[in-house]
Enzyme design. Sequence first.
Site, mmCIF file in Angstrom:
data_model
loop_
_atom_site.group_PDB
_atom_site.id
_atom_site.type_symbol
_atom_site.label_atom_id
_atom_site.label_comp_id
_atom_site.label_asym_id
_atom_site.label_seq_id
_atom_site.Cartn_x
_atom_site.Cartn_y
_atom_site.Cartn_z
ATOM 1 N N TRP A 30 -19.616 -6.233 17.115
ATOM 2 C CA TRP A 30 -19.905 -5.544 18.378
ATOM 3 C C TRP A 30 -18.788 -5.693 19.397
ATOM 4 C CZ3 TRP A 30 -19.409 -9.348 21.840
ATOM 5 C CH2 TRP A 30 -19.698 -10.640 21.433
ATOM 6 N N ASN A 31 -17.841 -6.600 19.177
ATOM 7 C CA ASN A 31 -16.941 -6.909 20.301
ATOM 8 C C ASN A 31 -15.873 -5.831 20.563
ATOM 9 O OD1 ASN A 31 -15.465 -7.664 18.062
ATOM 10 N ND2 ASN A 31 -14.607 -9.493 19.021
ATOM 11 N N PRO A 80 -22.177 -0.322 11.600
ATOM 12 C CA PRO A 80 -21.771 -0.964 12.862
ATOM 13 C C PRO A 80 -22.698 -2.118 13.197
ATOM 14 C CG PRO A 80 -23.066 1.007 13.315
ATOM 15 C CD PRO A 80 -22.999 0.879 11.814
ATOM 16 N N ALA A 81 -22.285 -2.939 14.148
ATOM 17 C CA ALA A 81 -23.154 -4.035 14.613
ATOM 18 C C ALA A 81 -24.377 -3.447 15.309
ATOM 19 C CB ALA A 81 -22.378 -4.919 15.582
ATOM 20 N N SER A 130 -18.139 -12.790 11.711
ATOM 21 C CA SER A 130 -18.077 -14.251 11.701
ATOM 22 C C SER A 130 -17.670 -14.787 10.322
ATOM 23 C CB SER A 130 -19.450 -14.806 12.069
ATOM 24 O OG SER A 130 -20.399 -14.362 11.132
ATOM 25 N N GLU A 156 -11.834 -10.049 8.099
ATOM 26 C CA GLU A 156 -11.248 -10.402 9.406
ATOM 27 C C GLU A 156 -12.292 -11.261 10.105
ATOM 28 O OE1 GLU A 156 -8.270 -9.560 10.670
ATOM 29 O OE2 GLU A 156 -7.670 -8.372 8.940
ATOM 30 N N LEU A 157 -12.056 -12.565 10.152
ATOM 31 C CA LEU A 157 -13.127 -13.478 10.556
ATOM 32 C C LEU A 157 -12.822 -14.174 11.890
ATOM 33 C CD1 LEU A 157 -13.753 -14.867 6.957
ATOM 34 C CD2 LEU A 157 -14.778 -12.877 8.066
ATOM 35 N N CYS A 172 -11.757 -12.152 19.111
ATOM 36 C CA CYS A 172 -11.383 -13.138 18.089
ATOM 37 C C CYS A 172 -10.015 -13.737 18.374
ATOM 38 C CB CYS A 172 -11.385 -12.474 16.726
ATOM 39 S SG CYS A 172 -10.366 -11.000 16.693
ATOM 40 N N GLU A 202 -15.615 -21.608 18.223
ATOM 41 C CA GLU A 202 -15.176 -20.446 18.989
ATOM 42 C C GLU A 202 -16.224 -20.227 20.100
ATOM 43 O OE1 GLU A 202 -15.570 -17.002 16.503
ATOM 44 O OE2 GLU A 202 -13.791 -16.060 17.313
HETATM 45 P P1 NAP Z 1 -21.430 -11.226 12.670
HETATM 46 O O1 NAP Z 1 -22.712 -11.771 13.101
HETATM 47 O O2 NAP Z 1 -20.774 -11.813 11.475
HETATM 48 O O3 NAP Z 1 -21.675 -9.657 12.464
HETATM 49 C C1 NAP Z 1 -20.640 -8.777 12.141
HETATM 50 C C2 NAP Z 1 -21.210 -7.599 11.388
HETATM 51 O O4 NAP Z 1 -21.742 -8.045 10.151
HETATM 52 C C3 NAP Z 1 -22.363 -6.891 12.100
HETATM 53 O O5 NAP Z 1 -22.316 -5.520 11.797
HETATM 54 C C4 NAP Z 1 -23.572 -7.529 11.463
HETATM 55 O O6 NAP Z 1 -24.735 -6.730 11.531
HETATM 56 C C5 NAP Z 1 -23.088 -7.642 10.034
HETATM 57 N N1 NAP Z 1 -23.790 -8.620 9.212
HETATM 58 C C6 NAP Z 1 -24.471 -9.722 9.602
HETATM 59 N N2 NAP Z 1 -25.004 -10.333 8.512
HETATM 60 C C7 NAP Z 1 -24.646 -9.607 7.431
HETATM 61 C C8 NAP Z 1 -24.885 -9.706 6.038
HETATM 62 N N3 NAP Z 1 -25.607 -10.696 5.524
HETATM 63 N N4 NAP Z 1 -24.359 -8.773 5.220
HETATM 64 C C9 NAP Z 1 -23.626 -7.755 5.711
HETATM 65 N N5 NAP Z 1 -23.381 -7.594 7.023
HETATM 66 C C10 NAP Z 1 -23.862 -8.515 7.874
HETATM 67 O O7 NAP Z 1 -20.323 -11.310 13.817
HETATM 68 P P2 NAP Z 1 -20.433 -10.819 15.331
HETATM 69 O O8 NAP Z 1 -21.212 -11.811 16.080
HETATM 70 O O9 NAP Z 1 -20.850 -9.400 15.397
HETATM 71 O O10 NAP Z 1 -18.893 -10.838 15.754
HETATM 72 C C11 NAP Z 1 -18.277 -11.949 16.270
HETATM 73 C C12 NAP Z 1 -17.380 -12.609 15.243
HETATM 74 O O11 NAP Z 1 -16.454 -11.654 14.737
HETATM 75 C C13 NAP Z 1 -16.538 -13.706 15.848
HETATM 76 O O12 NAP Z 1 -16.518 -14.811 15.000
HETATM 77 C C14 NAP Z 1 -15.148 -13.078 15.946
HETATM 78 O O13 NAP Z 1 -14.101 -13.998 15.951
HETATM 79 C C15 NAP Z 1 -15.142 -12.203 14.733
HETATM 80 N N6 NAP Z 1 -14.137 -11.146 14.878
HETATM 81 C C16 NAP Z 1 -12.995 -11.218 14.140
HETATM 82 C C17 NAP Z 1 -12.005 -10.260 14.274
HETATM 83 C C18 NAP Z 1 -10.751 -10.324 13.471
HETATM 84 O O14 NAP Z 1 -9.966 -9.371 13.538
HETATM 85 N N7 NAP Z 1 -10.523 -11.368 12.707
HETATM 86 C C19 NAP Z 1 -12.186 -9.218 15.181
HETATM 87 C C20 NAP Z 1 -13.357 -9.175 15.933
HETATM 88 C C21 NAP Z 1 -14.327 -10.150 15.761
HETATM 89 P P3 NAP Z 1 -25.848 -6.960 12.682
HETATM 90 O O15 NAP Z 1 -25.186 -6.675 13.959
HETATM 91 O O16 NAP Z 1 -26.909 -5.958 12.329
HETATM 92 O O17 NAP Z 1 -26.314 -8.376 12.555
#
Ligand code: NAP
Length: 482
Positions: free
Chosen positions: A154-155, A179-180, A233, A254-255, A288, A386
Amino acid sequence: MESPLLKNLHGYVGGRWKDSGDGNTFDVFNPATGEVIARVASMTAEDVNAAIDAGSQALRLSNPYSLETRKGWLEGIRDALLNNKEEVGRILCSEHGKPLKEAQGEVEYAAGFFDYAAKHIQALDSHTLAEKPKDCTWTVHYRPIGVTGLITPWNFPIGMIAKKLSAALAAGCPSVIKPASETPLTMIALFTLMDEQVDMPAGMVNLVMGKASVIGKVLCEHPDVTMLSFTGSTEVGRKLLIDTSDQVKKLALELGGNAPFIVFEDADLDAAVTNLLGNKFRGGGQTCVCANRILVHEKVVEAFGRKLADKVNAMTVGDGMTDVDIGPLINKSGYDKVHRHVSDALDKGATLMAGRHPSELTGKDLFYPPTVVSGITREMACYKEETFGPLVPMVSFGSEDEAIKVGNDTEFGLAAYLFTADSERAQRVAAALRFGHVGWNTGTGPTPEAPFGGMKASGIGREGGLEGLFEFVEAQTVPRGF
Ligand code: NAP
């Protein structure tokens, strides 16, 4: 919310808007007001299967889409985004909360990835080797890896999909996009633009929204999905690695990050403060790449802290639709995490230099005041995790070796920053830092022209630059004997 780009709040499968199979929906909130601004389709496993089938039908292997055709799609999406920057930005601001100008800037940033891919798509053309080993003529083709699942956080509701989708389309890969759940509206706006303004075959792009567990399971298990590109994440990234291991699918991950921002004693302190503010508070600190641990040389830590605190105390927080520096945090759990990190640091002996004491906050909304604390130690949560919010935790160091050691003292390896006037030191320290992106005298994050991605637990693969363009293709070598 009303918008010409949100006429449909359904998924998009095989070139048509599609309601969820069971008619279920989920709510989307404006984090600045707490209001429900839309109810969107929550798709079933069958819907996801249908989207994958549509993608399989759009995949062309023996008669691939030409480079010119793919370039046309990319340019079409770029133009559609740029021509609708204001409206897409308004939708993004409403569901994410970041200031409107920043949201519109993100739309331009996203358009930049489609532009870059269009301009460099020739790199994916086949080529014949100059050498003729084994008496053969050797040709290398870059084949589309297949139907891909693209999962975004979502970010950066438009920035993150742009990185993936531009490279997938450049390669000729159909995709199923999830998408998120906090920010599906910006994605729907993108699909509306693609549906109305870009001439792509049905099934090239498909949108599924809803329960991550349901959608994730199908994408991991369906044999026609040959690659997953995920940003989010590290916890979910690890799960995807496990859940796709049976089929040995390609994963691009990309975590999370835990970026050190290192300020040496010879640094231009004013420039370092300005860069830190731009880096740290973009998206309200929910990026991130934003600095998570600020390491300042002991000789300048006081002066740096004073300059920083003055600026941070002057920052404004409020509804992103108004003229503010920072919007709300995305949701209650995001707010609670920042609150926990600040409280934990202060309880364990850190000093509050800017912001408000957690005990003064009511927690009735999602606006967290930008906060600076000094005297951070390894035992504190904000050192290890983080924060994903507007907290600047400072720690001092005495030597270059110590700065490198503390900087690397994390499982993550996404972004790091160092400020010094000494170029030899900068080269040494950058090489020793195990991070995919190391800013020297800049707090800038990724750009479409350069590869970006994580080392260690921050991910696998690269987005952006030529490296990113090659993520969705597989090299196929054809030696010809006669
Ligand atoms: P998240 O909870 O991991 O969710 C990311 C996406 O994955 C969402 O679309 C989420 O859907 C989905 N998801 C969750 N559980 C899943 C599963 N079991 N199987 C498949 N998809 C699943 O992360 P977030 O809270 O949205 O984002 C924050 C994190 O992203 C932070 O750690 C940040 O550092 C990281 N990030 C990294 C980068 C990079 O370039 N490395 C860039 C941006 C963000 P729902 O929304 O429906 O739960």
